[in-house]
Design an enzyme around this catalytic site. Structure first.
Site, PDB file in Angstrom:
ATOM      1  N   LEU A 143       0.834  -1.269  -0.052  1.00  0.00           N
ATOM      2  CA  LEU A 143      -0.040  -0.001  -0.078  1.00  0.00           C
ATOM      3  C   LEU A 143       0.970   1.071  -0.086  1.00  0.00           C
ATOM      4  O   LEU A 143       1.947   1.230   0.684  1.00  0.00           O
ATOM      5  CB  LEU A 143      -1.118   0.064   1.041  1.00  0.00           C
ATOM      6  CG  LEU A 143      -1.778   1.327   1.754  1.00  0.00           C
ATOM      7  CD1 LEU A 143      -2.924   0.846   2.294  1.00  0.00           C
ATOM      8  CD2 LEU A 143      -0.841   2.162   2.496  1.00  0.00           C
ATOM      9  N   ASN A 144       0.495   2.196  -0.888  1.00  0.00           N
ATOM     10  CA  ASN A 144       1.174   3.597  -0.534  1.00  0.00           C
ATOM     11  C   ASN A 144      -0.013   4.780  -0.638  1.00  0.00           C
ATOM     12  O   ASN A 144      -0.907   4.553   0.140  1.00  0.00           O
ATOM     13  CB  ASN A 144       2.128   3.851  -1.684  1.00  0.00           C
ATOM     14  CG  ASN A 144       2.257   3.787  -3.042  1.00  0.00           C
ATOM     15  OD1 ASN A 144       1.812   2.751  -3.565  1.00  0.00           O
ATOM     16  ND2 ASN A 144       2.625   4.973  -3.697  1.00  0.00           N
ATOM     17  N   ASP A 145       0.022   5.555  -1.445  1.00  0.00           N
ATOM     18  CA  ASP A 145      -0.525   6.986  -1.313  1.00  0.00           C
ATOM     19  C   ASP A 145      -2.147   6.634  -0.926  1.00  0.00           C
ATOM     20  O   ASP A 145      -2.795   6.008  -1.659  1.00  0.00           O
ATOM     21  CB  ASP A 145      -0.320   7.774  -2.656  1.00  0.00           C
ATOM     22  CG  ASP A 145       0.762   7.842  -2.633  1.00  0.00           C
ATOM     23  OD1 ASP A 145       1.764   7.421  -2.143  1.00  0.00           O
ATOM     24  OD2 ASP A 145       0.930   8.676  -3.920  1.00  0.00           O
TER      25      ASP A 145
ATOM     26  N   GLN B 208      -3.057   3.364  -3.341  1.00  0.00           N
ATOM     27  CA  GLN B 208      -2.120   2.528  -4.038  1.00  0.00           C
ATOM     28  C   GLN B 208      -1.859   1.174  -3.683  1.00  0.00           C
ATOM     29  O   GLN B 208      -1.327   1.002  -2.482  1.00  0.00           O
ATOM     30  CB  GLN B 208      -0.893   3.408  -4.457  1.00  0.00           C
ATOM     31  CG  GLN B 208      -0.936   4.809  -4.869  1.00  0.00           C
ATOM     32  CD  GLN B 208      -1.077   5.023  -6.453  1.00  0.00           C
ATOM     33  OE1 GLN B 208       0.041   4.552  -7.150  1.00  0.00           O
ATOM     34  NE2 GLN B 208      -2.022   4.855  -7.043  1.00  0.00           N
TER      35      GLN B 208
ATOM     36  N   SER C  78      -1.349   7.580  -8.755  1.00  0.00           N
ATOM     37  CA  SER C  78      -1.902   8.512  -7.725  1.00  0.00           C
ATOM     38  C   SER C  78      -3.004   9.306  -8.568  1.00  0.00           C
ATOM     39  O   SER C  78      -2.768   9.868  -9.660  1.00  0.00           O
ATOM     40  CB  SER C  78      -1.098   9.138  -6.736  1.00  0.00           C
ATOM     41  OG  SER C  78      -0.895   8.364  -5.930  1.00  0.00           O
TER      42      SER C  78
ATOM     43  N   ARG D 105       2.907  14.083 -12.776  1.00  0.00           N
ATOM     44  CA  ARG D 105       2.076  12.947 -12.337  1.00  0.00           C
ATOM     45  C   ARG D 105       1.615  13.632 -10.908  1.00  0.00           C
ATOM     46  O   ARG D 105       1.992  14.492 -10.518  1.00  0.00           O
ATOM     47  CB  ARG D 105       2.811  11.792 -12.004  1.00  0.00           C
ATOM     48  CG  ARG D 105       3.978  11.562 -10.921  1.00  0.00           C
ATOM     49  CD  ARG D 105       4.361  10.460 -10.458  1.00  0.00           C
ATOM     50  NE  ARG D 105       5.183  10.382  -9.374  1.00  0.00           N
ATOM     51  CZ  ARG D 105       6.563  10.330  -9.577  1.00  0.00           C
ATOM     52  NH1 ARG D 105       7.080  10.161 -10.994  1.00  0.00           N
ATOM     53  NH2 ARG D 105       7.757  10.454  -8.515  1.00  0.00           N
ATOM     54  N   ASP D 106       0.471  12.816 -10.669  1.00  0.00           N
ATOM     55  CA  ASP D 106      -0.576  13.109  -9.527  1.00  0.00           C
ATOM     56  C   ASP D 106      -1.351  14.537  -9.845  1.00  0.00           C
ATOM     57  O   ASP D 106      -1.016  15.257 -10.594  1.00  0.00           O
ATOM     58  CB  ASP D 106       0.305  13.389  -8.343  1.00  0.00           C
ATOM     59  CG  ASP D 106       1.399  12.271  -7.907  1.00  0.00           C
ATOM     60  OD1 ASP D 106       1.079  11.137  -8.798  1.00  0.00           O
ATOM     61  OD2 ASP D 106       2.128  12.384  -7.466  1.00  0.00           O
TER      62      ASP D 106
ATOM     63  N   GLU E 202       5.383  15.964  -5.559  1.00  0.00           N
ATOM     64  CA  GLU E 202       4.461  14.844  -5.868  1.00  0.00           C
ATOM     65  C   GLU E 202       3.061  15.172  -5.055  1.00  0.00           C
ATOM     66  O   GLU E 202       3.213  15.781  -4.120  1.00  0.00           O
ATOM     67  CB  GLU E 202       4.878  13.531  -5.331  1.00  0.00           C
ATOM     68  CG  GLU E 202       6.354  12.811  -5.829  1.00  0.00           C
ATOM     69  CD  GLU E 202       6.650  11.409  -5.628  1.00  0.00           C
ATOM     70  OE1 GLU E 202       6.770  10.678  -6.465  1.00  0.00           O
ATOM     71  OE2 GLU E 202       6.876  11.158  -4.228  1.00  0.00           O
TER      72      GLU E 202
END
Ligand code: FRU
Length: 505
Positions: free
Chosen positions: A37-39, A55, A100, A158-159, A225
């Site tokens: 798991l991330n963001d 994520q 993300s 990105r993002d 980010e």
């Protein structure tokens, strides 16, 4: 959307079971069922339901071919796993990952704007959802922006932060994409659209200066980010995660004024003194009008240890973010978490005369501790958690007031773990103090996850004692003239029902 479930199920065999058995796995913080798991992504509160997307790699605890996991909650405390929302395509612009992004309401149609990854670069993509946010269809026109702005040498692209602006016929979608201009600094590119599909490039909203304070805790990095722009009580706030290849990962924010096509900053601040342990945050305004923020608590142990554990990455507790009188953000865990409190223990108020006293009435690895301290100039007070009976492993939270009045919040992790492969770097930051030296200190311990709030300033970290079952001691003490005005502690119940959760709900 249909998936071939045979391959993932085989590849991920045992992950959820291993994850469930790991003594370092938090029980009242959200974690993925297993894998990586991330963001936090697509945060939204709709019809009384909080949606937390994230994520997710359901196949292994490594950052690879990222999906969008999805969980819902009506109280921000208990979460239900929902079907995976986005899966990388067999071909197309997101075949290497659905990175993300955010969720917006496009005239009643829930719409995700995310970064599709392919061939080492990311481009903006769109997916539209069913009313219950369980089924998603990617737009055939993806990517909706074919390339980064021309003529700019960028570090990344990105993002997303997307919002509706204007009134009457003049309403438009506005969109920030995180980036960086090589040799200059991190930035957020502003775009505009009528339909979320065709975008006009407006220009950089604000660009950092990467030559300033390089390597410092407030260095703005070479790329931004997860930019997040919101207004709070008349102040505009631009949150971003300062990034630099291999060197820097920390969340910062500018306060200032967003007007026209630019953001004019007043001041730059650190968002969480834990740095990478509260990374890539995203926020939303909930149906009660509160600004709710989540961040990603990265791991502090080795990749091998993560692989063995079968899971990695923790979502922070939901935070309510407000604007303090000094123009800085104040953060506090959502009050809803109080439903998990059990067995309150109080400690008598009075001067703290010893550098350290164990509190035998308070023990545990799932705790919520709320104290008020008063510090005279030159005083330091400490709260110790996750201590083994022999004191060999312990984690120390310290609040100090210098003779000149300056306050500091510090986390000592050098004895948090006897495992030499675990990150035990200290963390610290400025603590705002009034003339009385009052500190409202809240410490939440959830196995390896630790969140500290001192006068509204957060410090988040991870700790991995080698004897987790024994590291349950708590104590308090001080050097100099410090008074304990209040001390309450609760055991925290688990927010998840016991047992492994399906990796692919
Ligand atoms: C931040 C981040 C984002 C990216 C995502 C990929 O942690 O690197 O910039 O979209 O994670 O998982």
């Amino acid at each position: 959307m249909t998936h071939d479930l045979t391959l993932p199920a085989a590849a991920a065999e045992g992950l959820a079971e291993r994850a469930h058995r790991d003594p370092h796995r938090p029980r009242f913080h959200f974690t993925s069922p297993g894998g990586w798991l991330n963001d936090p992504n697509g945060l939204t509160h709709r019809n009384g339901v909080y949606h937390l997307f994230y994520q997710y790699n359901p196949l292994a605890p490594v950052h690879h071919r990222i999906h969008w996991g999805h969980a819902t909650s009506t109280d921000l405390v208990h979460w239900t796993d929902e079907p995976i929302a986005l899966v990388p395509g067999a071909d197309g612009p997101d075949r290497d990952g659905c990175w993300s992004g955010v969720l917006v309401d496009d005239g009643g149609v829930p719409t995700i704007v995310y970064s599709g990854r392919h061939g080492g670069r990311e481009l903006p993509c769109v997916a539209r959802g069913s009313a219950d946010l369980r089924h998603w269809t990617k737009d055939r026109a993806n990517p909706v922006i074919a390339a980064p702005p021309e003529g700019v040498d960028i570090t990344a692209f990105r993002d997303h932060c997307v919002w509706r602006e204007g009134s009457g016929d003049g309403t438009v979608w506005r969109h920030l994409v995180g980036s960086g201009v090589r040799g200059v600094g991190g930035t957020a590119f502003l775009y505009e659209s009528d339909d979320l599909n065709s975008w006009r490039y407006v220009g950089p909203l604000l660009t950092g200066d990467a030559s300033r304070n390089r390597g410092e805790l407030d260095w703005t990095g070479t790329m931004w980010e997860c930019v997040d722009l919101f207004g709070l009580d008349g102040t505009d706030v631009l949150v971003f995660s300062a990034w630099d290849e291999g060197t820097t990962h920390h969340p910062l924010y500018w306060t200032g004024r967003y007007k026209g096509d630019a953001f004019t900053p007043t001041a730059l601040h650190r968002l969480d003194y834990g740095g990478r342990y509260f990374y890539a945050p995203q926020s939303t305004c909930d149906e009660h009008g509160r600004r709710i923020m989540f961040g990603w608590l990265q791991e502090g142990r080795t990749d091998e240890a993560n692989t063995e554990a079968g899971w990695c990455g923790v979502m922070s507790l939901p935070r309510v973010v407000t604007l303090g009188g000094d123009g800085c953000l104040e953060q506090a865990p959502a009050p809803e978490l109080a439903v998990l409190r059990r067995n309150r223990v109080q400690v008598a108020a009075g001067p703290l005369t010893d550098p350290y006293t164990p509190l035998h009435s308070v023990r545990g690895d799932q705790l919520d501790i709320e104290t008020t301290l008063r510090l005279a100039p030159g005083a330091t007070a400490r709260l110790v958690v996750r201590e083994t009976p022999d004191g060999a492993e312990r984690t120390v939270v310290e609040v100090g007031r210098a003779h000149d009045g300056a306050g500091t919040l510090r986390l000592h992790r050098d004895t948090s773990s006897l495992d030499p492969t675990v990150d035990t770097e200290p963390r610290y930051g400025e603590l705002p103090l009034d003339a009385d030296g009052r500190v409202d200190l809240r410490v939440l311990v959830d196995h390896s996850a630790l969140e500290v709030f001192a006068n509204g300033r957060p410090l988040t970290a991870r700790i991995y004692p080698t004897r987790p079952e024994a590291a349950v001691g708590v104590g308090i003490g001080a050097d100099g003239d410090a008074t304990l005005e209040r001390f309450d502690a609760w055991q925290m119940a688990s927010a998840f029902t016991d047992g492994p959760r399906p990796l692919w709900p």
